[in-house]
Design an enzyme around this catalytic site. Sequence first.
Site, PDB file in Angstrom:
ATOM      1  CB  SER A  14      -0.922   0.030   1.224  1.00 56.54           C
ATOM      2  OG  SER A  14      -1.586   1.283   1.249  1.00 56.54           O
ATOM      3  CE  LYS A  65     -11.171  -1.089  -1.191  1.00 56.63           C
ATOM      4  NZ  LYS A  65     -10.973  -0.519  -2.521  1.00 56.63           N
ATOM      5  N   GLY A 127     -14.809  -8.635  -8.849  1.00 57.03           N
ATOM      6  CA  GLY A 127     -14.331  -8.545  -7.469  1.00 57.03           C
ATOM      7  C   GLY A 127     -14.715  -7.246  -6.788  1.00 57.03           C
ATOM      8  CB  THR A 151     -16.479 -17.334 -10.447  1.00 55.94           C
ATOM      9  OG1 THR A 151     -15.142 -17.785 -10.216  1.00 55.94           O
ATOM     10  CG2 THR A 151     -17.453 -18.170  -9.651  1.00 55.94           C
TER      11      THR A 151
HETATM   12  P1  ATR Z   1     -12.349 -10.705  -4.545  1.00 58.54           P
HETATM   13  O1  ATR Z   1     -12.905 -11.637  -5.608  1.00 58.54           O
HETATM   14  O2  ATR Z   1     -12.032 -11.392  -3.252  1.00 58.54           O
HETATM   15  O3  ATR Z   1     -13.120  -9.443  -4.383  1.00 58.54           O
HETATM   16  P2  ATR Z   1     -10.505  -9.224  -6.068  1.00 58.54           P
HETATM   17  O4  ATR Z   1      -9.011  -9.177  -6.048  1.00 58.54           O
HETATM   18  O5  ATR Z   1     -11.270  -7.994  -5.865  1.00 58.54           O
HETATM   19  O6  ATR Z   1     -10.913 -10.322  -5.037  1.00 58.54           O
HETATM   20  O7  ATR Z   1     -11.003  -9.861  -7.444  1.00 58.54           O
HETATM   21  C1  ATR Z   1     -10.267 -10.750  -8.138  1.00 58.54           C
HETATM   22  C2  ATR Z   1     -10.864 -10.825  -9.542  1.00 58.54           C
HETATM   23  O8  ATR Z   1      -9.879 -11.343 -10.427  1.00 58.54           O
HETATM   24  C3  ATR Z   1     -12.062 -11.741  -9.621  1.00 58.54           C
HETATM   25  O9  ATR Z   1     -12.943 -11.252 -10.587  1.00 58.54           O
HETATM   26  C4  ATR Z   1     -11.396 -13.052 -10.070  1.00 58.54           C
HETATM   27  O10 ATR Z   1     -12.239 -13.950 -10.735  1.00 58.54           O
HETATM   28  P3  ATR Z   1     -13.048 -15.082  -9.903  1.00 58.54           P
HETATM   29  O11 ATR Z   1     -14.234 -14.389  -9.310  1.00 58.54           O
HETATM   30  O12 ATR Z   1     -13.399 -16.102 -10.878  1.00 58.54           O
HETATM   31  O13 ATR Z   1     -12.087 -15.573  -8.833  1.00 58.54           O
HETATM   32  C5  ATR Z   1     -10.367 -12.528 -11.023  1.00 58.54           C
HETATM   33  N1  ATR Z   1      -9.257 -13.458 -11.254  1.00 58.54           N
HETATM   34  C6  ATR Z   1      -8.252 -13.728 -10.402  1.00 58.54           C
HETATM   35  N2  ATR Z   1      -7.400 -14.633 -10.946  1.00 58.54           N
HETATM   36  C7  ATR Z   1      -7.888 -14.929 -12.171  1.00 58.54           C
HETATM   37  C8  ATR Z   1      -7.481 -15.792 -13.244  1.00 58.54           C
HETATM   38  N3  ATR Z   1      -6.371 -16.539 -13.136  1.00 58.54           N
HETATM   39  N4  ATR Z   1      -8.230 -15.852 -14.368  1.00 58.54           N
HETATM   40  C9  ATR Z   1      -9.359 -15.103 -14.464  1.00 58.54           C
HETATM   41  N5  ATR Z   1      -9.811 -14.245 -13.498  1.00 58.54           N
HETATM   42  C10 ATR Z   1      -9.083 -14.169 -12.375  1.00 58.54           C
END
Ligand code: ATR
Length: 264
Positions: A14, A65, A127, A151
């Site tokens: 950060s 958050k 996310g 997802t």
């Molecule tokens: P959070 O999901 O806990 O809020 P974030 O860092 O805000 O975390 O979001 C991560 C985002 O990156 C999500 O949309 C995640 O997709 P999933 O919901 O399917 O997990 C996406 N993401 C992370 N790694 C990924 C990958 N290897 N391929 C595609 N999407 C990815």
Amino acid sequence: MKKYLVIGNPIEHSLSPKLHNYWFKKNNINANYSKRKIDKSEIQKIITEIKDNKLDGMNVTVPFKSDVIPFLDTLSEESQITQSVNTIYIYDKKLVGHNTDIKGFELSLKETQFDLKNKSIFILGAGGVVPSIIYALGKLGVSKIMVSNRTKQKAENLKKNFSNIEVVDWGDQPEFDMIINATSLGLSKEDEIGLNFKNINKEKLFYDVVYNPKETNFLKTGKNLGCRVSNGKMMFIYQAFESFKLWHKVKPEINEELKKFLDL
Ligand code: ATR
């Protein structure tokens, strides 16, 4: 001396303490801003520190958050709709949760001078930051917001608060004017989104919420296509600018010296 804090996990990366402490100095404000890595179980205790006047305000970052919300007295409309709080302050002895990511995103877009009126926006990811982006885009008069997430259900869930969005299957590529990478892909230099952007005209804007590295593969792709690109640097600076204004009733200066200092 007033005390401010950003909580998150991880938190090492950060830059908020560096930025706020720089502005304290520039504006002769007697305050200190630090960072603390916490577990979810510690949220209540830390928030009590604000109520007990041990802390004067707090920023909240990934992944807490939404988790802070049950411990607050009131939420701004923006926080309510996005279920996301990144700034906490005391007003009238009440703990208020606010979301300055929305304004941060909005102001960063203004700076790109990309006209968003009646444009189609394609968001990758569902996310924590995506509700703030959708909320801001809604205010800016775009005509279409599409969301695609690995997802799919997480993208579908966003429809509960944002009925105006369209969900696109992961890997599909609809027509768009602006594409936003809001996934965590790109934090590592080798990461690839895996979309094929051939036959894209130069009028598009590629926006990545990531600012470190400065140029993700996603942005490199946009640049190679001759499109406009923007990373998350200004969104980060402007969300801090909005928090600073709220807490100190002072508009801190954003200039080249500051950007150099942050090395962004
Ligand atoms: P959070 O999901 O806990 O809020 P974030 O860092 O805000 O975390 O979001 C991560 C985002 O990156 C999500 O949309 C995640 O997709 P999933 O919901 O399917 O997990 C996406 N993401 C992370 N790694 C990924 C990958 N290897 N391929 C595609 N999407 C990815």
